[in-house]
Design a protein around this motif. Structure first.
Motif, short mmCIF file in Angstrom:
data_model
loop_
_atom_site.label_atom_id
_atom_site.label_comp_id
_atom_site.label_asym_id
_atom_site.label_seq_id
_atom_site.Cartn_x
_atom_site.Cartn_y
_atom_site.Cartn_z
N ARG A 11 -9.44 -0.63 -0.73
CA ARG A 11 -8.87 0.26 0.29
C ARG A 11 -8.73 -0.46 1.63
O ARG A 11 -7.75 -0.28 2.36
N GLU A 19 -2.88 5.50 -2.76
CA GLU A 19 -4.21 6.12 -2.76
C GLU A 19 -4.97 5.68 -4.02
O GLU A 19 -4.46 5.81 -5.14
N ALA A 72 2.33 5.24 1.34
CA ALA A 72 0.89 4.95 1.16
C ALA A 72 0.56 4.85 -0.33
O ALA A 72 1.28 5.38 -1.19
N LEU A 123 2.96 -1.92 -1.84
CA LEU A 123 2.94 -1.12 -0.63
C LEU A 123 3.89 -1.69 0.42
O LEU A 123 4.59 -0.94 1.12
N HIS A 134 2.55 7.45 -2.68
CA HIS A 134 3.24 8.49 -1.91
C HIS A 134 4.44 7.86 -1.20
O HIS A 134 4.28 6.95 -0.37
N SER A 192 5.19 5.10 6.75
CA SER A 192 4.17 6.08 6.35
C SER A 192 3.93 6.09 4.83
O SER A 192 3.08 6.85 4.35
N ASP A 207 -5.20 -1.44 3.99
CA ASP A 207 -5.04 -1.08 5.40
C ASP A 207 -4.63 -2.27 6.25
O ASP A 207 -4.12 -2.11 7.36
N ARG A 230 7.12 0.35 2.07
CA ARG A 230 7.30 0.56 3.52
C ARG A 230 8.57 -0.11 4.03
O ARG A 230 9.18 0.36 4.99
#
Length: 632
Positions: A553, A611, A609, A597, A625, A607, A557, A601
């Motif tokens: 995770r 998970e 994402a 990811l 998402h 935004s 980020d 984007r």
């Protein structure tokens, strides 16, 4: 050799540069200076003219107030015998008008004294006229002479009901058929004041005072520049009381800009005006009293307003022209001095261009051009030494290109070969081999299409199904595949190859082995407002530790590694060896979560994402998402 274009020479460029470096600052400075000067002059002119008109207004009001007070002298000593009001109130005049007009008025001398007192109170009074309503008689005083006459029957209707100012007009005898001695008629304005029997509204008489324009002219002469600006005093009906051009006095003003003043809600102000007859600024102020309604108007042409700025601009132009002449001379000198050795060097280059590589370059200056000539001589020697080597390298390069072409294999040949093998398998009844070859062919076709970076989700699912079919055959185990796909999502465009990395990592890191049944779920859904696409890949593998989950995770980020932006590029990414669906290892060269990811984007919105979740009692889940309608 093509001739050089004249404007491409260093000499011309140098001249243009120096001229531009001089003209542009000077022109810019002149424009800024002129605009600043005109702006300052405009502000100063507005403030100055507002003060002048306000001062003129105050002086005129004081002067007219004095005249008005003199006219009110009729009411002085109202109850005193022999006063003017006493005489009018009691009709003590016994004036009659026989045919020969020879009778004497008993009170004429007393009446004359009263009118003469008013006449002498202000030096600018031209005539004083008293009209007595009851007798329909007019007493007209001019200098020391008083004349008496009978008015027409319509005179009573012409009397005023309150004090008022009659605009400037030619002096006259108020309709009396009389003649003074040496009468010099001139332009006057008149104050008319009705005299009532107090406290009723019965009209006893009307007092009219003709006033010369001399003091009014003197009071306003300092408000404008004669010959350069125009000045008017205009009443509410458009009659000109006073004007800088004396020929217009007494006439009706015929100017469209006056309508703007009348319609203004402000009693004072200014505005710009531009038409064929006048271009400039108009300033005005209003004088409004119970007996008068005048406008003070001043016209200032732009040519006069900005005359100082024009003088400054002309001085700047002459200064700029002088500096420009100096710059042109200096530019010519510098350009010829600096470009002469360059022209010699060009001559040497022309000789070298003919094939003579042994030209002796004789430029001995110590500046940059001399250094360039020396380096050029050294370069020519190096070129002579490298020509043979260059030929050999070119031959070797051609040979390498031929070998590279011979080593290439057309991927379409491989795809067609697989189709042929599949056909043979089908002819021999080996349907399983045919199915595997078909799945492999689908994967190759999907890979071979490098034109599309985004595809419909349905195509991505078809590729995933072909990949799973091959993996099931590879591990020779029962693998349950559950597809929970919302039909609304099948046509939505997604980045290519976002499911395969997740599926590959399941077999690489989360697969429990052939002895344990495995289940893999691929699901998609669309939010109620249709703006969010969700894709979930979930397995029942060996799972992942909490520490490793936190590391993954945290990695998502962080900003993506340099270069991880293209869906067709396989860049080194961080490893996640203990996750069931995690980032591919750097050694394997796969596309991991962070790459997926990054591409989401890039194609959609920052935004987007991913998970990551543990599945209890064991397993792992990755949910993507994707916001819709916000990217390409």
């Amino acid at each position: 050799m093509k001739s050089r274009k004249p404007f491409n020479t260093i000499r011309n460029k140098l001249m243009l540069l120096l001229l531009a470096a001089t003209i542009l600052p000077i022109a810019t400075s002149m424009i800024i200076s002129y605009n600043a000067t005109t702006g300052s002059i405009t502000e100063e002119a507005i403030a100055k003219n507002n003060r002048l008109l306000s001062l003129g207004k105050t002086n005129i009001m004081n002067y007219m107030s004095n005249i008005n007070q003199k006219s009110l002298a009729v009411y002085n000593s109202m109850n005193v015998p022999r006063s003017l009001y006493y005489i009018l109130e009691r009709s003590l005049e016994d004036e009659v008008f026989p045919n020969d007009l020879t009778d004497v008025i008993n009170n004429r001398n007393l009446l004359k004294d009263h009118l003469y007192s008013i006449y002498q109170s202000v030096s600018e009074f031209n005539k004083v006229r008293l009209y007595v309503v009851k007798q329909n008689a007019t007493y007209l005083l001019w200098n020391d002479d008083i004349k008496v006459g009978e008015n027409d029957k319509d005179t009573l209707a012409a009397t005023v009901k309150k004090a008022s100012i009659e605009p400037t007009h030619q002096s006259h005898n108020y309709g009396l058929n009389i003649k003074f001695g040496d009468v010099n008629d001139e332009m006057v304005f008149t104050l008319h004041r009705p005299i009532f029997r107090a406290p009723s509204e019965e009209l006893l008489a009307e007092l009219s005072i003709d006033v010369r324009l001399t003091v009014l002219e003197d009071l306003n002469r300092q408000l404008y520049d004669g010959g350069k600006e125009d000045f008017y005093i205009v009443d509410a009906n458009g009659q000109i009381v006073l004007a800088s051009n004396k020929e217009e006095i007494g006439s009706k003003i015929d100017q469209t800009w006056m309508n703007g003043i009348y319609s203004s809600s402000e009693d004072s102000g200014h505005f710009d005006w531009a038409e064929q007859s006048f271009e400039g600024m108009i300033f005005y102020d209003r004088i409004k009293t119970p007996y008068m309604d005048w406008y003070l108007v001043k016209q200032t042409p732009y040519s006069h307003l900005y005359s100082a700025a024009d003088r400054v601009a002309r001085i700047n132009i002459w200064v700029g022209a002088a500096f420009l002449a100096i710059v042109v001379i200096a530019t010519l000198f510098i350009s010829f001095t600096f470009t002469k050795p360059l022209l010699r060097l060009i001559g040497y280059v022309n000789k070298i261009e003919t094939g003579n590589l042994n030209v002796s370059i004789d430029i001995q200056s110590n500046d940059e051009i001399g250094l360039l000539a020396r380096r050029f001589r050294s370069m020519m020697q190096t070129i002579n030494n490298l020509i043979l080597t260059e030929y050999r390298l070119e031959i070797a390069n051609k040979t390498n290109q031929l070998k590279a072409l011979q080593a290439q294999v057309n991927p379409h040949f491989l795809y067609n070969a697989l189709q042929s093998i599949g056909t043979v398998s089908l002819q021999h009844g080996d349907h399983k081999a045919y199915g595997l070859i078909t799945s492999l062919g689908k994967m190759m076709r999907y890979h071979m299409n490098t034109m599309d970076s985004v595809v419909e989700l349905n195509r991505e699912l078809e590729y995933a199904q072909a990949y799973l079919d091959l993996q099931k055959q590879r591990f020779d185990t029962a693998l349950g595949i559950r597809l929970q796909i919302d039909d609304q999502t099948r046509r939505i465009l997604v980045p290519k190859m976002i499911l395969q990395p997740l599926l590959e990592n399941f077999f690489k890191h989360g697969f429990a082995g052939a002895d344990s049944p495995s289940e893999l779920t691929i699901a998609s859904s669309l939010s109620d407002d249709g703006r969010l696409l969700t894709i979930r890949v979930q397995d029942n593998g060996i799972g992942i530790s909490d520490e490793r989950l936190a590391e993954l995770r945290y990695g998502l980020d962080k900003p993506p590694p340099h270069g991880v932006v293209n869906s067709q590029t396989q860049s080194p990414l961080p490893s996640s060896s203990s996750a069931s669906v995690a980032v591919s290892s750097q050694e394997a060269g796969g596309i991991g979560l962070q790459n997926v990811l990054s591409r989401l984007r890039l194609h959609f919105h920052p935004s987007a994402a991913i998970e990551l979740e543990q599945v209890r009692p064991h397993g792992f889940s990755v949910t993507i998402h994707i916001p819709l309608g916000e990217g390409e």
